[in-house]
Write an enzyme that holds these catalytic residues in place. Structure first.
Site, PDB file in Angstrom:
ATOM      1  N   ASP A  93       0.798  -1.137   0.007  1.00  9.56           N
ATOM      2  CA  ASP A  93       0.184   0.075  -0.030  1.00  9.56           C
ATOM      3  C   ASP A  93       0.699   1.070   0.012  1.00  9.56           C
ATOM      4  O   ASP A  93       1.542   1.568   0.960  1.00  9.56           O
ATOM      5  CB  ASP A  93      -0.873  -0.262   1.244  1.00  9.56           C
ATOM      6  CG  ASP A  93      -2.082   0.999   1.098  1.00  9.56           C
ATOM      7  OD1 ASP A  93      -1.940   1.822   0.059  1.00  9.56           O
ATOM      8  OD2 ASP A  93      -2.965   1.013   1.754  1.00  9.56           O
ATOM      9  N   ASP A 270      -1.753   5.392  -5.836  1.00  9.57           N
ATOM     10  CA  ASP A 270      -2.620   4.496  -4.791  1.00  9.57           C
ATOM     11  C   ASP A 270      -2.193   3.162  -5.329  1.00  9.57           C
ATOM     12  O   ASP A 270      -3.179   2.842  -6.072  1.00  9.57           O
ATOM     13  CB  ASP A 270      -3.996   4.839  -4.496  1.00  9.57           C
ATOM     14  CG  ASP A 270      -4.358   4.050  -3.322  1.00  9.57           C
ATOM     15  OD1 ASP A 270      -3.800   3.210  -2.895  1.00  9.57           O
ATOM     16  OD2 ASP A 270      -5.585   4.187  -2.943  1.00  9.57           O
TER      17      ASP A 270
END
Length: 398
Positions: A93, A270
């Protein structure tokens, strides 16, 4: 039996980490692709929940390469914790700075596990975890073993896998240590640089476009790996516009063919978000330009085969460089239509709306629909993000 580590040692770990044993300069770890979602939600619902969390809670030398697996709402990496190691599948992430384990598989304490006095909690809207920080040994296949602070979940929810490997900016961790709100945790990238394992504080991501034959990628620490990009990596500084400035946020403008659909604005990169998201007015500009129809079943834009043949490039103007998604790169992989409740014969655009207009500090989000076509490098030292083409930038696998 596990130990309670002395506070001074913990403070050192939280700032600079511990010595790293590197057995190979680079090693790749193949991971089998898995497609599963929690709570019966599909791919679109997962991403809408994640994007909503950011919109509603904006405050929140040597190389070592690790193969990743595409989870269709992120990429995972297998990480061993403790000794002997217990392996956990962690979501990679770029929009989180906290590394933690314990979801759907308990954290197993061993002789290398040292409990700290610090409690940690992170809420992601669609998921959360709370627990305690431990110093423990992390093993990445045969690539390297290192010791750093990680979270051990005593409570969690909304997670399909075992936790998160956070490679976002360290500032995102401020406020997550509930009994020391000013504490900033060291990310794995900074830790490896501080301990001399890598010569540059860089994390790089390469994802191969989804296909039945191959659905993996590479997480690269340190010097960028030339086998996974072509040409040069061009860097652009992290934006100073909040809220994107807290993340790996950049500024860009976007065109579709010759039409500008988003003037220069800030947004974020992201890796755990599937689709590319645009501010609502930019999204509408894109919909009109493509003449796509909103499909209520998938909540995606749908086009006909004739419209697909007529698609122009969707181009991202970042710094002095341009990065174009071809018509094939703009659509959801057709063999995965069932994962978005789509028709087998359907053609769906992988661009969605943020549901807020331009000017909210996050006017786009580049997910791995974009990252499957371009190598991305995240530079802590210069606070910048770099992109380069890959051998798959113009692939037609979708």
């Amino acid at each position: 039996m596990f130990s309670t580590v002395p506070l001074l040692t913990l403070l050192a770990l939280s700032v600079t980490g511990s010595p790293v044993e590197v057995r190979n300069s680079r090693i790749t770890l193949p991971i089998t692709r898995r497609l599963k979602f929690s709570n019966g939600t599909n791919q679109v619902q997962h991403n809408e929940a994640r994007v909503g969390a950011f919109r509603d809670n904006s405050t929140h030398g040597r190389r070592d390469d690790i193969f990743l697996a595409n989870e269709k709402w992120g990429y995972i990496i297998s990480v061993g914790i403790g000794y002997p190691p217990t392996y956990y599948n962690l979501i990679v992430d770029t929009a989180s700075a906290v590394t933690w384990v314990g979801a759907n598989k308990n954290y197993q304490k061993t002789a290398t596990s040292f409990e700290t006095p610090w409690e940690v909690a992170v809420e992601y809207q669609s998921s959360f975890f709370a627990g305690r920080l431990f110093a423990d040994s992390l093993t990445f296949g045969n690539a390297f073993t290192t010791t750093m602070l990680i979270g051990s979940a005593s409570e969690y929810g909304g997670m399909s896998y075992n936790g998160i490997l956070g490679i976002g900016p360290a500032g995102l961790s401020v406020g997550t240590v509930t009994n020391n709100r000013r504490m900033e945790l060291v990310t794995i990238t900074q830790h490896l640089f501080d301990t001399g394992s890598i010569s540059q504080p860089l994390a790089g991501i390469f994802f191969q476009p989804s296909s039945r034959e191959n659905d993996g990628g590479i997480l690269n620490f340190g010097e960028p790996h030339p086998a996974f990009y072509t040409g040069d990596i061009a860097y652009t500084p992290v934006t100073k516009i909040p809220t994107a400035s807290r993340y790996w946020g950049i500024e860009q403008r976007i065109t579709y063919g010759t039409k500008e659909i988003l003037s220069t604005a800030a947004g974020i990169v992201d890796s755990a978000c599937t689709f590319n998201y645009l501010a609502s007015d930019a999204y509408e500009n894109y919909r009109v330009a493509t003449d796509a129809k909103f499909d209520a079943r998938t909540k995606l834009l749908s086009i006909t085969p004739e419209q697909y043949d007529a698609l122009d490039d969707l181009t991202f103007h970042i710094g002095e460089q341009t990065y174009s998604l071809t018509r094939n790169a703009q659509i959801w992989p057709r063999y995965l239509n069932y994962k978005v409740d789509g028709l087998d014969s359907g053609i769906y655009l992988a661009v969605k709306s943020l549901s807020t207009p331009v000017g909210h500090g996050e006017d786009f989000r580049l997910g791995y629909v974009f990252l499957q076509r371009f190598y991305a490098s995240f530079d802590i030292a210069s606070s910048s993000v770099g992109f380069a083409k890959t051998p798959f930038t113009d692939a037609t696998t979708n």
